[in-house]
Design an enzyme around this catalytic site. Structure first.
Site, PDB file in Angstrom:
ATOM      1  CE  LYS A  80     -12.546  -6.472   2.510  1.00 17.76           C
ATOM      2  NZ  LYS A  80     -12.589  -5.578   3.971  1.00 17.76           N
TER       3      LYS A  80
HETATM    4  C1  LIG Z   1     -13.319  -4.877   4.475  1.00 16.80           C
HETATM    5  C2  LIG Z   1     -11.374  -3.872   5.007  1.00 16.80           C
HETATM    6  C3  LIG Z   1     -12.049  -2.862   6.222  1.00 16.80           C
HETATM    7  C4  LIG Z   1     -13.203  -3.440   6.447  1.00 16.80           C
HETATM    8  O1  LIG Z   1     -13.640  -4.788   7.327  1.00 16.80           O
HETATM    9  P1  LIG Z   1     -14.899  -5.095   8.613  1.00 16.80           P
HETATM   10  O2  LIG Z   1     -14.254  -6.613   8.655  1.00 16.80           O
HETATM   11  O3  LIG Z   1     -15.904  -4.851   8.082  1.00 16.80           O
HETATM   12  O4  LIG Z   1     -15.091  -4.297   9.887  1.00 16.80           O
HETATM   13  C5  LIG Z   1     -11.073  -2.136   6.730  1.00 16.80           C
HETATM   14  N1  LIG Z   1     -10.411  -2.077   5.927  1.00 16.80           N
HETATM   15  C6  LIG Z   1     -10.182  -2.607   4.885  1.00 16.80           C
HETATM   16  C7  LIG Z   1      -8.899  -1.986   3.998  1.00 16.80           C
HETATM   17  C8  LIG Z   1     -11.188  -2.720   4.330  1.00 16.80           C
HETATM   18  O5  LIG Z   1     -11.735  -3.492   2.903  1.00 16.80           O
END
Ligand SMILES: *Cc1c(COP(=O)(O)O)cnc(C)c1O
Length: 388
Positions: A185
């Site tokens: 991210k």
């Molecule tokens: C990555 C992601 C999540 C989950 O995030 P985590 O921190 O891995 O739990 C939720 N929603 C979207 C749209 C994502 O891309």
């Protein structure tokens, strides 16, 4: 011949993050402590909200938000099929029923015009997902939420630093905004997440729920002003973030605007190079929005078998050493979800059509500019054959 190896995503880690983690490891305090507090403070300042509670993932942030808002068995929560499964899993974990609403063809975000048809007396919340980092049409969503008295919980996993009408995601009027700090991210700490809110009472509830429902965290019990006593105010969860992770996050946050600017620059390069191809539909940015460009998805747009061409594009890029991904396999197309909730792909034609032709190209701040040019040239070479 493969002469490049370009990963789909890479974190942007410098010496400062490494030093900070080393400092934490040497300090003797590894779990939730001073560094998490500092990170929470900095993120609240950055996103312009009153409270931030750091948690172990965005999934945890979504789940604990729904619990704190009192959403549970038999309630309905509206979201998009064009998201990662965790958005929907968080809804299921509180015992609520996920209700999917199809997306807009341009932003690929939930279509507010289609939300109202799915509202029932049992609807308790809407979870907009800012797909790829582009904000949803929040004014329209807030208007519906107000009219039907339902909560809004943002899945902002892609959207840290994005803006809607000059305001940062996290500083709008949602009940909570949930961020992800997963390895790929925009802010990466391996794993991690956060809840942002302006609501004092909700913030306190979430803080307790995210750590077993106890009234004092370990820092309060063993830290500088130690007091061993604590009470139990809820049956909570083990969702706290560690100081090791926060050490990375503190420096990621300081670099965030620079990192997002780099993503924007690379997105502009891709869009400029690809603009001559009729057969590619490119991501858009609406006038009143600023995207965080977590993703750069292109959509194959031809007459005939779109997904076959998309798959061949992915394969040819792989042969050229370029890793790609697909965001997302719509939630309505998983058999397990269909069996449990009666989803039918036909009910989400826009999401299914987008899915058929979509592929996400590599885009990240630590990506060398030459690699961006190489990806742009390689994609151009492949798709120019389709145009003839
Ligand atoms: C990555 C992601 C999540 C989950 O995030 P985590 O921190 O891995 O739990 C939720 N929603 C979207 C749209 C994502 O891309």
């Amino acid at each position: 011949m493969v002469y490049k190896k370009i990963p789909f995503a890479l974190p942007d880690i410098d010496e400062q993050e490494i030093q900070e983690v080393t400092d934490t490891l040497k300090s003797g305090w590894l779990t939730t402590g001073k560094k998490v507090s500092l990170f929470e403070h900095d993120l609240a300042v950055y996103s312009g909200c009153k409270h931030v509670i750091a948690v172990s993932s965005c999934t945890a942030a979504l789940h604990v938000s729904l619990v704190a808002l009192g959403i549970g068995t038999g309630d309905e929560v509206i979201t998009t099929p064009f998201t990662f499964v965790s958005t929907v899993e968080a809804i299921i974990h509180v015992g609520a029923i996920p209700v999917l609403v199809d997306i807009e063809a341009d932003t690929l975000n939930i279509d507010p015009k289609k939300i109202v048809e799915k509202i029932t007396p049992r609807t308790k919340a809407i979870i907009p997902v800012h797909y790829g980092g582009h904000p949803c049409d929040m004014d329209a969503i807030y208007a519906i939420a107000k009219q039907y008295n339902v909560c809004v919980v943002d899945d902002a996993a892609h959207a840290i630093g994005a803006k809607y009408k000059q305001k940062k995601i996290g500083a709008l009027s949602s009940d909570t905004t949930c961020f992800s700090f997963y390895a790929t991210k925009n802010v990466a700490m391996g794993e991690g997440g956060a809840v942002a809110t302006d609501n004092d009472e909700l913030a306190q509830k979430i803080r307790h729920l995210a750590l077993h429902g106890i009234t004092h965290d370990a820092w309060a019990r063993y830290g500088d002003n130690a007091d061993w006593h604590y009470d139990l105010c809820a049956i909570g969860y083990k969702y706290n973030l560690t100081d090791i992770q926060a050490s990375i996050g503190i420096h990621q946050l300081r670099k965030l605007d620079g990192m997002n600017a780099k993503r924007r620059e690379y997105a502009a390069i891709y869009s400029q190079v690809f603009s001559r191809f009729q057969c590619l539909q490119l991501p858009i940015e609406k006038d009143d929005c600023s995207s965080a460009y977590h993703l750069y998805p292109v959509r194959v747009q031809v007459k005939g078998d779109v997904s076959c061409l998309r798959d061949s594009l992915i394969m040819k890029l792989k042969e050229a050493g370029i890793s790609t991904s697909v965001h997302f396999i719509p939630v309505c197309s998983f058999k397990l979800m269909q069996e449990h909730f009666g989803f039918r792909e036909d009910d989400y034609p826009v999401a299914m059509e987008a899915f058929a032709g979509i592929v996400s190209l590599p885009i990240y701040s630590s990506m060398p500019r030459d690699d961006v040019m190489y990806v742009a040239d390689t994609v151009s070479e492949i798709v120019s054959c389709w145009e003839q």
